[in-house]
Design a protein around this motif. Sequence first.
Motif: not given
Length: 99
Positions: A51-52, A35, A47-48, A33, A54-55
């Motif tokens: 996460d996006h 992040q 954080e959002k 990951p 990384n996803s």
Amino acid sequence: MIWPFRKKEYTDEEFLNEAFHLAMAWGKDWLQPVQGRLAKAHPQLNEKELDHYNSVVQEAMKFGHDQVYSMAEIHGKKLAKRNLPRYFPKSFLGQIAKT
């Protein structure tokens, strides 16, 4: 990849490219990951957003790996470049045509 001289504003595509480079960098963080490393390079990301990115990066890597495994199962060592249009978009094929 943390650059010593950073721009003030980045596009979504630039963040994704950097996240992908971080995920693919050889070493202890390879395929891990992104992040934490992306946050260190870009503390303005929340954080959002982290996460996006990384996803999307993890999904892209999984897709790429799945395609390679699928082609290997189907064609083994007999895969020719002429068969690639069935698996990859034209934009990608334009890049490998130069090889």
